[in-house]
Design a protein around this motif. Structure first.
Motif, PDB file in Angstrom:
ATOM      1  N   THR A 123      -5.723   8.673   1.548  1.00  0.00           N
ATOM      2  CA  THR A 123      -5.510   9.509   2.846  1.00  0.00           C
ATOM      3  C   THR A 123      -4.199   9.313   3.214  1.00  0.00           C
ATOM      4  OG1 THR A 123      -8.021   8.859   3.466  1.00  0.00           O
ATOM      5  CG2 THR A 123      -6.323   9.622   5.058  1.00  0.00           C
ATOM      6  N   LYS A 124      -3.332  10.247   3.467  1.00  0.00           N
ATOM      7  CA  LYS A 124      -1.943  10.206   4.109  1.00  0.00           C
ATOM      8  C   LYS A 124      -1.853   9.830   5.322  1.00  0.00           C
ATOM      9  CE  LYS A 124       1.256  13.682   2.873  1.00  0.00           C
ATOM     10  NZ  LYS A 124       1.868  14.936   3.080  1.00  0.00           N
ATOM     11  N   VAL A 125      -0.981   8.876   5.410  1.00  0.00           N
ATOM     12  CA  VAL A 125      -0.914   8.114   6.985  1.00  0.00           C
ATOM     13  C   VAL A 125       0.523   8.541   7.307  1.00  0.00           C
ATOM     14  CG1 VAL A 125      -2.844   6.930   7.243  1.00  0.00           C
ATOM     15  CG2 VAL A 125      -0.943   6.029   5.975  1.00  0.00           C
ATOM     16  N   LEU A 126       0.652   8.696   8.782  1.00  0.00           N
ATOM     17  CA  LEU A 126       2.199   8.919   9.144  1.00  0.00           C
ATOM     18  C   LEU A 126       2.265   7.808  10.286  1.00  0.00           C
ATOM     19  CD1 LEU A 126       1.817  12.734   9.451  1.00  0.00           C
ATOM     20  CD2 LEU A 126       2.992  11.673   8.021  1.00  0.00           C
ATOM     21  N   GLU A 127       1.480   7.115  10.585  1.00  0.00           N
ATOM     22  CA  GLU A 127       1.754   6.117  11.822  1.00  0.00           C
ATOM     23  C   GLU A 127       1.611   4.830  11.368  1.00  0.00           C
ATOM     24  OE1 GLU A 127       2.927   6.776  14.762  1.00  0.00           O
ATOM     25  OE2 GLU A 127       2.964   8.940  14.533  1.00  0.00           O
ATOM     26  N   TYR A 128       2.357   3.685  11.753  1.00  0.00           N
ATOM     27  CA  TYR A 128       2.039   2.375  11.272  1.00  0.00           C
ATOM     28  C   TYR A 128       0.994   1.737  12.201  1.00  0.00           C
ATOM     29  CZ  TYR A 128       4.994   0.938  15.265  1.00  0.00           C
ATOM     30  OH  TYR A 128       5.490   0.683  16.494  1.00  0.00           O
ATOM     31  N   SER A 129       0.671   2.427  13.273  1.00  0.00           N
ATOM     32  CA  SER A 129      -0.269   1.826  14.195  1.00  0.00           C
ATOM     33  C   SER A 129      -1.772   2.227  13.819  1.00  0.00           C
ATOM     34  CB  SER A 129      -0.165   2.164  15.424  1.00  0.00           C
ATOM     35  OG  SER A 129       0.197   3.664  15.686  1.00  0.00           O
ATOM     36  N   VAL A 130      -2.140   3.025  12.725  1.00  0.00           N
ATOM     37  CA  VAL A 130      -3.082   3.433  12.304  1.00  0.00           C
ATOM     38  C   VAL A 130      -4.379   2.311  12.291  1.00  0.00           C
ATOM     39  CG1 VAL A 130      -2.587   3.382   9.860  1.00  0.00           C
ATOM     40  CG2 VAL A 130      -4.578   4.954  10.597  1.00  0.00           C
ATOM     41  N   ASP A 131      -5.521   2.652  12.683  1.00  0.00           N
ATOM     42  CA  ASP A 131      -6.595   1.543  12.533  1.00  0.00           C
ATOM     43  C   ASP A 131      -7.020   1.530  11.034  1.00  0.00           C
ATOM     44  OD1 ASP A 131      -8.631   0.015  12.624  1.00  0.00           O
ATOM     45  OD2 ASP A 131     -10.063   1.465  13.622  1.00  0.00           O
ATOM     46  N   LEU A 132      -6.663   0.318  10.533  1.00  0.00           N
ATOM     47  CA  LEU A 132      -6.974   0.193   8.987  1.00  0.00           C
ATOM     48  C   LEU A 132      -8.552   0.006   8.409  1.00  0.00           C
ATOM     49  CD1 LEU A 132      -3.803  -1.810   7.984  1.00  0.00           C
ATOM     50  CD2 LEU A 132      -4.163   0.561   7.585  1.00  0.00           C
ATOM     51  N   GLU A 133      -9.241  -0.598   9.631  1.00  0.00           N
ATOM     52  CA  GLU A 133     -10.626  -1.083   9.119  1.00  0.00           C
ATOM     53  C   GLU A 133     -11.226  -0.174   8.443  1.00  0.00           C
ATOM     54  OE1 GLU A 133     -12.406  -3.986  10.200  1.00  0.00           O
ATOM     55  OE2 GLU A 133     -10.224  -4.803  10.951  1.00  0.00           O
ATOM     56  N   SER A 134     -11.326   1.266   8.744  1.00  0.00           N
ATOM     57  CA  SER A 134     -11.981   2.280   8.165  1.00  0.00           C
ATOM     58  C   SER A 134     -11.587   2.619   6.702  1.00  0.00           C
ATOM     59  CB  SER A 134     -12.387   3.398   8.827  1.00  0.00           C
ATOM     60  OG  SER A 134     -10.952   4.025   9.037  1.00  0.00           O
ATOM     61  N   PHE A 135     -10.556   2.053   6.240  1.00  0.00           N
ATOM     62  CA  PHE A 135      -9.829   2.355   4.951  1.00  0.00           C
ATOM     63  C   PHE A 135     -10.295   1.147   3.997  1.00  0.00           C
ATOM     64  CE2 PHE A 135      -7.472   4.876   7.848  1.00  0.00           C
ATOM     65  CZ  PHE A 135      -7.507   6.188   7.298  1.00  0.00           C
ATOM     66  N   TYR A 136     -10.758   0.008   4.383  1.00  0.00           N
ATOM     67  CA  TYR A 136     -11.046  -0.790   3.631  1.00  0.00           C
ATOM     68  C   TYR A 136     -12.337  -0.643   2.621  1.00  0.00           C
ATOM     69  CZ  TYR A 136      -8.183  -3.874   6.682  1.00  0.00           C
ATOM     70  OH  TYR A 136      -7.162  -4.341   7.616  1.00  0.00           O
ATOM     71  N   ILE A 137     -12.165  -1.161   1.332  1.00  0.00           N
ATOM     72  CA  ILE A 137     -13.278  -0.930   0.599  1.00  0.00           C
ATOM     73  C   ILE A 137     -14.106  -2.328   0.772  1.00  0.00           C
ATOM     74  CG2 ILE A 137     -14.239  -1.093  -1.676  1.00  0.00           C
ATOM     75  CD1 ILE A 137     -11.447   0.474  -2.592  1.00  0.00           C
TER      76      ILE A 137
ATOM     77  N   ARG B  69      10.324   4.983   7.651  1.00  0.00           N
ATOM     78  CA  ARG B  69      10.531   6.056   7.200  1.00  0.00           C
ATOM     79  C   ARG B  69       9.597   6.391   6.050  1.00  0.00           C
ATOM     80  NH1 ARG B  69      15.063   4.659   4.422  1.00  0.00           N
ATOM     81  NH2 ARG B  69      15.938   3.215   5.957  1.00  0.00           N
ATOM     82  N   LYS B  70       9.231   5.645   5.430  1.00  0.00           N
ATOM     83  CA  LYS B  70       8.142   6.048   4.172  1.00  0.00           C
ATOM     84  C   LYS B  70       7.042   6.985   4.856  1.00  0.00           C
ATOM     85  CE  LYS B  70       9.106   2.531   0.849  1.00  0.00           C
ATOM     86  NZ  LYS B  70       9.753   2.779  -0.085  1.00  0.00           N
ATOM     87  N   LEU B  71       6.487   6.265   5.898  1.00  0.00           N
ATOM     88  CA  LEU B  71       5.552   6.577   6.660  1.00  0.00           C
ATOM     89  C   LEU B  71       5.826   8.082   7.284  1.00  0.00           C
ATOM     90  CD1 LEU B  71       4.360   3.248   8.484  1.00  0.00           C
ATOM     91  CD2 LEU B  71       2.682   4.916   7.159  1.00  0.00           C
ATOM     92  N   LYS B  72       6.874   8.213   7.890  1.00  0.00           N
ATOM     93  CA  LYS B  72       7.343   9.236   8.746  1.00  0.00           C
ATOM     94  C   LYS B  72       7.436  10.681   7.797  1.00  0.00           C
ATOM     95  CE  LYS B  72       9.554   9.112  13.167  1.00  0.00           C
ATOM     96  NZ  LYS B  72      10.091   7.793  13.103  1.00  0.00           N
ATOM     97  N   GLN B  73       7.875  10.049   6.446  1.00  0.00           N
ATOM     98  CA  GLN B  73       8.169  11.144   5.454  1.00  0.00           C
ATOM     99  C   GLN B  73       6.771  11.478   4.643  1.00  0.00           C
ATOM    100  OE1 GLN B  73      10.711   8.875   2.747  1.00  0.00           O
ATOM    101  NE2 GLN B  73      12.852   9.668   3.925  1.00  0.00           N
ATOM    102  N   GLY B  74       5.835  10.966   5.154  1.00  0.00           N
ATOM    103  CA  GLY B  74       4.397  11.228   4.417  1.00  0.00           C
ATOM    104  C   GLY B  74       4.278  10.884   3.173  1.00  0.00           C
ATOM    105  N   SER B  75       5.092   9.695   2.492  1.00  0.00           N
ATOM    106  CA  SER B  75       4.825   9.382   1.302  1.00  0.00           C
ATOM    107  C   SER B  75       3.764   8.010   1.151  1.00  0.00           C
ATOM    108  CB  SER B  75       6.118   8.938   0.729  1.00  0.00           C
ATOM    109  OG  SER B  75       6.888   8.178   1.539  1.00  0.00           O
TER     110      SER B  75
END
Ligand SMILES: Nc1ncnc2c1ncn2[C@@H]1O[C@H](COP(=O)(O)OP(=O)(O)OP(=O)(O)O)[C@@H](O)[C@H]1O
Ligand SMILES: N[C@@H](Cc1ccc(O)cc1)C(=O)O
Length: 469
Positions: free
Chosen positions: A435-449, A421-427
């Motif tokens: 970066t705002k993410v809406l989908e739980y299936s997003v590819d996370l690798e590119s966001f890692y430090i 729900r938090k994802l869908k609500q854009g929070s």
């Protein structure tokens, strides 16, 4: 403890590093430490003859000073540091400083500044508090010196000695009859009755217990003992200790010591650190910021000082750091051109954490703050982020490959449906760029430090740092 960094926002920017002699309190040597303390707002009262003490300091005489703390809590707090800062100024100026933990006095209970009797602690708790406070007193002077030396690189300061003791060492063998016979005649009951700590309790319906009534005698004798055995001539304390300190000066004056009849004993008190509503900042008022990192983490202490108002920041910089008054004024002046930066608060927070928790800890707390609040573009390496968050006990670990909704569940403790729900609500925001993410299936690798750290924000207020294993 900070719970996974649920945060209040403030937006500091880094201030240029403050090393270098110009910025720092000079080694005092034969300089009048009393004047230094006055200029820093660290003196409330000085006993007479003040000019004699001043003269001794100007003559370059080495003096011995002491301050005591009773083991009424697991940890010292910021209020207790004020008299210790006074000792630190003398210590780095070459004088000998003594700390006394009240192994004996703690059993009796100081009535100063209290309207009700203290609740007695169990022996086991008192003993455990004694060892913790002794360690803190020792480490305060070690770290204080380290902090001083780190900044004050030019000359090796003329340091005094720091000696730590427990008043049980001289009270445990004292026999009551001997005490009364030897010292009783020198202690005047009418003076005892007139001290604020006693007189303020006499009219109340509960009065005052004999234990608390006699407390001033114990502290007076401590001063006498240290004067006789270690040449301690000055006692330092919070302003609520004035009565107990002058009781010691009276006793020393009445008995005198053969070898140094002409020697006076002195008392110095610091103004009480109070809350914005004027309450003494401490254990009894329940508003203490403790120096034990298990109770108040260095980051929480940093945050506490970051919340200082513009009106108070100068006073606290003069009180809790060894930075020179000129540098403090300069910082406040330049900070006032851009108040949003809160540069004076940031300096204060970093310096006090360095002083109390060790050089470098202030920078760590600042790093945590930058990550959590995203105050500027994040240029930190994963290894620095991991170390500081690990040390602060607020690092979360997750297995590589977990989808984002499960990471949110793991970090926040919410249910899987709440996470989606938090994802869908854009929070939900991730990565250093928020970066705002809406989908739980997003590819996370590119966001890692550095391929190891994920920063997760839920809403604007809360931030989690996750190590990806
Ligand atoms: N808020 C404060 N400002 C300045 N000095 C303080 C403050 N709180 C404590 N002190 C000083 O620290 C020294 C040790 O105090 P102590 O160990 O009794 O702690 P305390 O916080 O005063 O305890 P309590 O709140 O239980 O009375 C004393 O000299 C005391 O005056
Ligand atoms: N009475 C002091 C602590 C103390 C104990 C013994 C001393 O000799 C001096 C100070 C306080 O409660 O803050």
């Amino acid at each position: 403890m900070l719970k996974n960094a649920s945060v209040k926002m403030f937006f500091p920017r880094s201030l240029a590093s403050t090393n270098g002699l110009r910025l720092f309190q000079r080694s005092i040597g034969s300089v009048n430490v009393l004047q230094t303390l006055r200029n820093r707002g660290l003196l409330a009262q000085v006993s007479e003859p003040e000019s004699l003490l001043e003269q001794k300091l100007l003559n370059g005489d080495k003096i011995g000073l002491y301050c005591g703390a009773d083991p009424t809590a697991k940890s010292l707090h910021l209020g207790n540091l004020l008299p210790l800062m006074v000792l630190l100024h003398f210590y780095i100026a070459g004088h000998d400083v003594y700390t006394v933990v009240g192994g004996a006095t703690g059993q009796v209970g100081d009535p100063s500044g209290r309207s009700t009797e203290r609740v007695a602690l169990e022996n086991s708790e008192r003993l455990s508090n004694i060892s913790k406070i002794q360690l803190q007193l020792r480490s305060f002077f070690e770290r204080g010196l380290e902090y001083y030396n780190y900044k004050h690189k030019e000359t090796s300061a003329k340091i005094g000695r720091a000696i730590h003791t427990n008043n049980n060492n001289w009270w445990s063998d004292m026999k009551m009859l001997d005490f009364l016979a030897m010292y009783g005649r020198h202690i005047r009951v009418n003076t005892m009755l007139s001290r604020d700590s006693v007189s303020s309790r006499l009219d109340g319906k509960d009065g005052i217990g004999f234990n608390e009534f006699t407390y001033q005698i114990l502290q007076a004798y401590d001063f006498y003992h240290l004067n006789k055995t270690c040449d301690v001539t000055v006692q330092v304390g919070g302003n609520d200790q004035w009565g107990n300190i002058t009781a010691g000066i009276d006793l020393i004056g009445r008995i005198g010591t053969k070898s140094k009849k002409e020697d006076h004993a002195f008392g110095l008190t610091v103004p009480l650190l109070t809350t914005s509503t004027g309450e003494k900042f401490g254990k009894s008022a329940g508003n203490a910021v403790f120096i034990d990192p298990q109770i108040t983490t260095p980051f929480e202490m940093y945050q506490y000082f970051m919340r200082t108002t513009d009106e108070d920041v100068g006073k606290l910089l003069r009180t809790f750091t060894l930075l020179s008054n000129d540098f403090i004024e300069e910082t406040i002046h330049s900070g006032s051109q851009n108040p949003k930066e809160r540069s004076a608060q940031k300096l204060l927070a970093r310096e006090v954490v360095d002083l109390v928790h060790g050089v470098g800890r202030g920078q760590d707390a600042e790093t945590i703050s930058e990550v959590l609040y995203g105050t500027r573009k994040l240029e930190l390496r994963a290894s620095d982020i991991l170390r500081t968050f690990q040390d602060a006990g607020i690092l979360i670990r997750c297995d590589r490959g977990l989808p984002l909704d499960q990471i949110i569940v793991h970090a926040t403790g919410c249910s899987k449906s709440a996470a989606r729900r938090k994802l869908k609500q854009g929070s939900i925001y991730i990565g250093p760029e928020r970066t705002k993410v809406l989908e739980y299936s997003v590819d996370l690798e590119s966001f890692y430090i550095d391929d190891r750290v994920l920063i997760l924000r839920t809403g604007k207020q809360t931030c989690y740092v996750i190590e990806i294993n």
